[in-house]
Design an enzyme around this catalytic site. Structure first.
Site, PDB file in Angstrom:
ATOM      1  N   CYS A 154     -82.531 -35.552 -10.514  1.00 57.83           N
ATOM      2  CA  CYS A 154     -82.662 -35.820  -9.224  1.00 57.83           C
ATOM      3  C   CYS A 154     -82.876 -37.321  -8.865  1.00 57.83           C
ATOM      4  O   CYS A 154     -84.054 -37.850  -9.326  1.00 57.83           O
ATOM      5  CB  CYS A 154     -83.666 -34.630  -8.630  1.00 57.83           C
ATOM      6  SG  CYS A 154     -83.872 -35.086  -6.881  1.00 57.83           S
ATOM      7  N   CYS A 172     -91.760 -34.246  -3.490  1.00 56.82           N
ATOM      8  CA  CYS A 172     -91.159 -35.641  -3.518  1.00 56.82           C
ATOM      9  C   CYS A 172     -92.016 -36.649  -2.649  1.00 56.82           C
ATOM     10  O   CYS A 172     -92.641 -36.331  -1.592  1.00 56.82           O
ATOM     11  CB  CYS A 172     -89.679 -35.666  -2.932  1.00 56.82           C
ATOM     12  SG  CYS A 172     -89.608 -35.328  -1.202  1.00 56.82           S
ATOM     13  N   SER A 194     -76.901 -34.995  -0.964  1.00 59.37           N
ATOM     14  CA  SER A 194     -77.610 -34.247  -0.049  1.00 59.37           C
ATOM     15  C   SER A 194     -78.268 -35.140   1.273  1.00 59.37           C
ATOM     16  O   SER A 194     -78.353 -36.499   1.159  1.00 59.37           O
ATOM     17  CB  SER A 194     -79.137 -33.933  -0.701  1.00 59.37           C
ATOM     18  OG  SER A 194     -79.943 -33.401   0.181  1.00 59.37           O
ATOM     19  N   CYS A 219     -92.128 -34.012   5.041  1.00 64.49           N
ATOM     20  CA  CYS A 219     -91.789 -34.524   3.937  1.00 64.49           C
ATOM     21  C   CYS A 219     -92.895 -35.684   3.768  1.00 64.49           C
ATOM     22  O   CYS A 219     -92.963 -36.594   4.489  1.00 64.49           O
ATOM     23  CB  CYS A 219     -90.377 -34.928   4.144  1.00 64.49           C
ATOM     24  SG  CYS A 219     -89.804 -35.892   2.889  1.00 64.49           S
ATOM     25  N   CYS A 272     -88.817 -36.881   8.328  1.00 69.49           N
ATOM     26  CA  CYS A 272     -89.014 -35.419   8.663  1.00 69.49           C
ATOM     27  C   CYS A 272     -90.377 -35.343   8.526  1.00 69.49           C
ATOM     28  O   CYS A 272     -91.247 -35.813   7.557  1.00 69.49           O
ATOM     29  CB  CYS A 272     -88.278 -34.485   7.269  1.00 69.49           C
ATOM     30  SG  CYS A 272     -86.558 -34.815   7.595  1.00 69.49           S
ATOM     31  N   GLY A 307     -85.546 -40.740   0.157  1.00 68.26           N
ATOM     32  CA  GLY A 307     -84.516 -41.392   0.817  1.00 68.26           C
ATOM     33  C   GLY A 307     -83.209 -40.479   1.371  1.00 68.26           C
ATOM     34  O   GLY A 307     -83.100 -39.279   0.780  1.00 68.26           O
ATOM     35  N   GLU A 308     -82.435 -41.033   2.284  1.00 69.82           N
ATOM     36  CA  GLU A 308     -81.432 -40.516   2.874  1.00 69.82           C
ATOM     37  C   GLU A 308     -80.326 -41.296   2.503  1.00 69.82           C
ATOM     38  O   GLU A 308     -79.985 -42.188   3.254  1.00 69.82           O
ATOM     39  CB  GLU A 308     -81.571 -40.307   4.453  1.00 69.82           C
ATOM     40  CG  GLU A 308     -80.334 -40.021   5.383  1.00 69.82           C
ATOM     41  CD  GLU A 308     -79.641 -38.793   5.009  1.00 69.82           C
ATOM     42  OE1 GLU A 308     -80.024 -37.559   5.273  1.00 69.82           O
ATOM     43  OE2 GLU A 308     -78.427 -39.002   4.302  1.00 69.82           O
ATOM     44  N   LEU A 355     -80.731 -28.153   7.037  1.00 65.38           N
ATOM     45  CA  LEU A 355     -80.336 -27.655   8.288  1.00 65.38           C
ATOM     46  C   LEU A 355     -81.648 -27.267   8.546  1.00 65.38           C
ATOM     47  O   LEU A 355     -82.160 -27.833   9.995  1.00 65.38           O
ATOM     48  CB  LEU A 355     -79.431 -26.426   8.532  1.00 65.38           C
ATOM     49  CG  LEU A 355     -79.091 -26.245   9.836  1.00 65.38           C
ATOM     50  CD1 LEU A 355     -77.963 -27.225  10.199  1.00 65.38           C
ATOM     51  CD2 LEU A 355     -78.117 -24.807   9.795  1.00 65.38           C
ATOM     52  N   HIS A 356     -82.364 -26.681   8.043  1.00 60.54           N
ATOM     53  CA  HIS A 356     -83.891 -26.187   8.078  1.00 60.54           C
ATOM     54  C   HIS A 356     -84.287 -25.345   9.480  1.00 60.54           C
ATOM     55  O   HIS A 356     -85.366 -24.912   9.769  1.00 60.54           O
ATOM     56  CB  HIS A 356     -84.732 -27.337   8.283  1.00 60.54           C
ATOM     57  CG  HIS A 356     -84.827 -28.179   6.931  1.00 60.54           C
ATOM     58  ND1 HIS A 356     -84.814 -27.872   5.796  1.00 60.54           N
ATOM     59  CD2 HIS A 356     -84.704 -29.638   6.647  1.00 60.54           C
ATOM     60  CE1 HIS A 356     -84.687 -28.755   4.672  1.00 60.54           C
ATOM     61  NE2 HIS A 356     -84.881 -29.810   5.505  1.00 60.54           N
ATOM     62  N   GLU A 375     -88.975 -42.590  -7.171  1.00 57.96           N
ATOM     63  CA  GLU A 375     -89.269 -41.574  -8.124  1.00 57.96           C
ATOM     64  C   GLU A 375     -87.803 -40.812  -8.690  1.00 57.96           C
ATOM     65  O   GLU A 375     -86.832 -40.858  -7.739  1.00 57.96           O
ATOM     66  CB  GLU A 375     -90.084 -40.311  -7.562  1.00 57.96           C
ATOM     67  CG  GLU A 375     -91.338 -40.748  -7.328  1.00 57.96           C
ATOM     68  CD  GLU A 375     -92.203 -39.520  -6.673  1.00 57.96           C
ATOM     69  OE1 GLU A 375     -93.245 -39.904  -6.116  1.00 57.96           O
ATOM     70  OE2 GLU A 375     -91.689 -38.357  -6.748  1.00 57.96           O
ATOM     71  N   ASN A 387     -93.126 -26.588  -0.405  1.00 59.07           N
ATOM     72  CA  ASN A 387     -93.770 -27.055  -1.253  1.00 59.07           C
ATOM     73  C   ASN A 387     -94.850 -27.753  -0.805  1.00 59.07           C
ATOM     74  O   ASN A 387     -94.881 -28.916  -0.372  1.00 59.07           O
ATOM     75  CB  ASN A 387     -92.981 -27.605  -2.478  1.00 59.07           C
ATOM     76  CG  ASN A 387     -93.903 -27.670  -3.674  1.00 59.07           C
ATOM     77  OD1 ASN A 387     -95.037 -27.130  -3.740  1.00 59.07           O
ATOM     78  ND2 ASN A 387     -93.393 -28.539  -4.448  1.00 59.07           N
ATOM     79  N   CYS A 395     -88.090 -43.694   3.443  1.00 61.37           N
ATOM     80  CA  CYS A 395     -86.946 -43.149   4.154  1.00 61.37           C
ATOM     81  C   CYS A 395     -87.113 -43.043   5.987  1.00 61.37           C
ATOM     82  O   CYS A 395     -88.152 -42.622   6.245  1.00 61.37           O
ATOM     83  CB  CYS A 395     -86.939 -41.268   3.747  1.00 61.37           C
ATOM     84  SG  CYS A 395     -85.621 -40.605   4.574  1.00 61.37           S
TER      85      CYS A 395
HETATM   86  S1  SF4 Z   1     -86.366 -37.791   1.961  1.00 59.01           S
HETATM   87 FE1  SF4 Z   1     -85.109 -36.257   3.093  1.00 59.01          FE
HETATM   88  S2  SF4 Z   1     -86.758 -34.706   3.836  1.00 59.01           S
HETATM   89 FE2  SF4 Z   1     -87.939 -36.762   3.432  1.00 59.01          FE
HETATM   90  S3  SF4 Z   1     -87.566 -37.768   5.338  1.00 59.01           S
HETATM   91 FE3  SF4 Z   1     -86.212 -38.373   4.322  1.00 59.01          FE
HETATM   92  S4  SF4 Z   1     -84.404 -37.152   4.979  1.00 59.01           S
HETATM   93 FE4  SF4 Z   1     -86.296 -36.045   5.533  1.00 59.01          FE
END
Ligand code: SF4
Length: 356
Positions: free
Chosen positions: A110, A337, A196, A124, A121, A164-165, A220-221, A97, A295, A117
């Site tokens: 974005c 996302c 990011s 997510c 997390c 993704g990371e 950081l969260h 996306e 969200n 990913c």
């Molecule tokens: S896309 Fe970002 S928030 Fe989602 S699992 Fe990957 S690193 Fe974590």
């Protein structure tokens, strides 16, 4: 050079120098490669058959031996506030996306950097299924071009905050960024590109060495390792102190203040003590804090009540932290996302093609 299918190079993944070399290898003068590059970088055209100032034979050859474009937009989800989420289907049938976010006469894209990913997390949707594969630089560039063709120009800002990371697909991400910021490429300002990361320390250090004035946002969260371990599984989670040391290094080497993203989760990381500690981190590491009210997706986490959000914000501010609260965009049912991709995972009709 990005390659898809049977190993054919992707036009979007080629630099100007590579296109010049490609033209020469086809027995054409070097300026034909420059013309190809101008079509891609200036006119946002990825279909060689539309490149009308090239000889017909070269157009046909390029359309045959270069994959252009490799992906296509197969679904669009528009929110009332003008935000649009595009589903991009890749050459191998996977999809990612991207989101077009208009705000105050500026347009931000974005972009995704991976299919799925690996960080996973726990709050997510994108990470729920783990990593499927990395995107190639050319696929990241195609996201940019698809969005740019939709609005008729390049965006004002690009944030790599989609699926993704990015720092776990660093070489391809850096190739894509180089193409976006190079005067020989799309010529965008590096300051308008935000990378990011969930806090991948070696990646932050490598980004500092990269030498471009990119904006860095670190998710950081949580203000301590114990709490962070509840949100991010072990595999790719680094200690908070190491992340903050890497943030300092990035700020000093790139000369850019870093943003710390903090997703507020009800009853998890939204206490006054968390806010005071976050303010201390902001002060000591000269970092901006961006609060993101969660969200809700189909995870076990919830968004804090409005009064808790406001109290948290005020506490960080009163304790000397530089703080903003992210304005919500795209608050439709598929705003989080990964949701559009999941909704269309079983295949969908094309509503758009070729990045139109
Ligand atoms: S896309 Fe970002 S928030 Fe989602 S699992 Fe990957 S690193 Fe974590």
């Amino acid at each position: 050079m990005s390659r898809v299918g049977h190993g054919l190079p992707m036009l979007a993944g080629m630099s100007r120098a590579e296109l010049e070399q490609w033209a020469q290898e086809q027995g054409e003068p070097v300026f034909r490669g420059r013309q190809l590059a101008d079509w891609v970088f200036h006119r946002l055209e990825l279909d060689p058959r539309q490149m009308t100032n090239l000889p017909h034979s070269l157009r046909e050859l390029a359309a045959t031996v270069l994959v252009a474009p490799a992906g296509r937009v197969t679904a669009v989800d528009a929110a009332e506030d003008g935000t649009e989420k595009l589903l991009v289907r890749l050459a191998d049938g996977q999809s990612v996306e991207m989101v077009l976010i208009p705000a105050e006469a500026r347009m931000t894209f974005c972009l995704s950097t991976q299919v799925g990913c690996p960080v996973r997390c726990r709050f997510c949707a994108s990470g729920a299924e783990g990593l499927v594969r990395n995107l190639q630089a050319g696929e990241i560039i195609e996201e940019l071009v698809f969005g740019a063709r939709r609005i008729g120009r390049l965006p004002d800002n690009v944030v790599f905050m989609g699926i993704g990371e990015g720092l776990l697909n660093l070489e391809e991400l850096l190739r894509a960024i180089e193409s976006m910021v190079s005067p020989d490429g799309f010529g965008m300002s590096p300051r308008r590109l935000t990378v990011s990361t969930s806090g991948i320390v070696p990646g932050i250090r490598r980004l500092a060495e990269f030498g471009r004035e990119l904006t860095l946002a670190v998710s950081l969260h949580a203000v301590n390792d114990e709490l962070r371990a509840r949100l991010i599984p072990d595999g790719f989670r680094y200690p908070v102190c190491e992340i903050l040391a890497a943030v300092d290094e990035y700020r000093e080497r790139a000369g850019r203040m870093v943003t710390l993203e903090y997703t507020l989760l009800d009853g998890v990381n939204d206490s006054p003590a968390d806010a005071r500690e976050l303010a201390r981190i902001s002060r000591e590491h000269h970092a901006k804090i961006n609060l993101i009210p969660y969200n809700a997706t189909d995870t076990a986490f919830r968004r804090p009540p409005r009064r808790v959000l406001e109290t948290f914000f005020r506490t960080v501010e009163q304790c000397g932290g530089r703080v903003t609260m992210r304005q919500e965009r795209g608050s439709s049912r598929t705003a989080a996302c990964g949701q559009l991709r999941r909704r269309h995972a079983a295949g969908s009709e094309d509503v758009l093609s070729g990045g139109e």
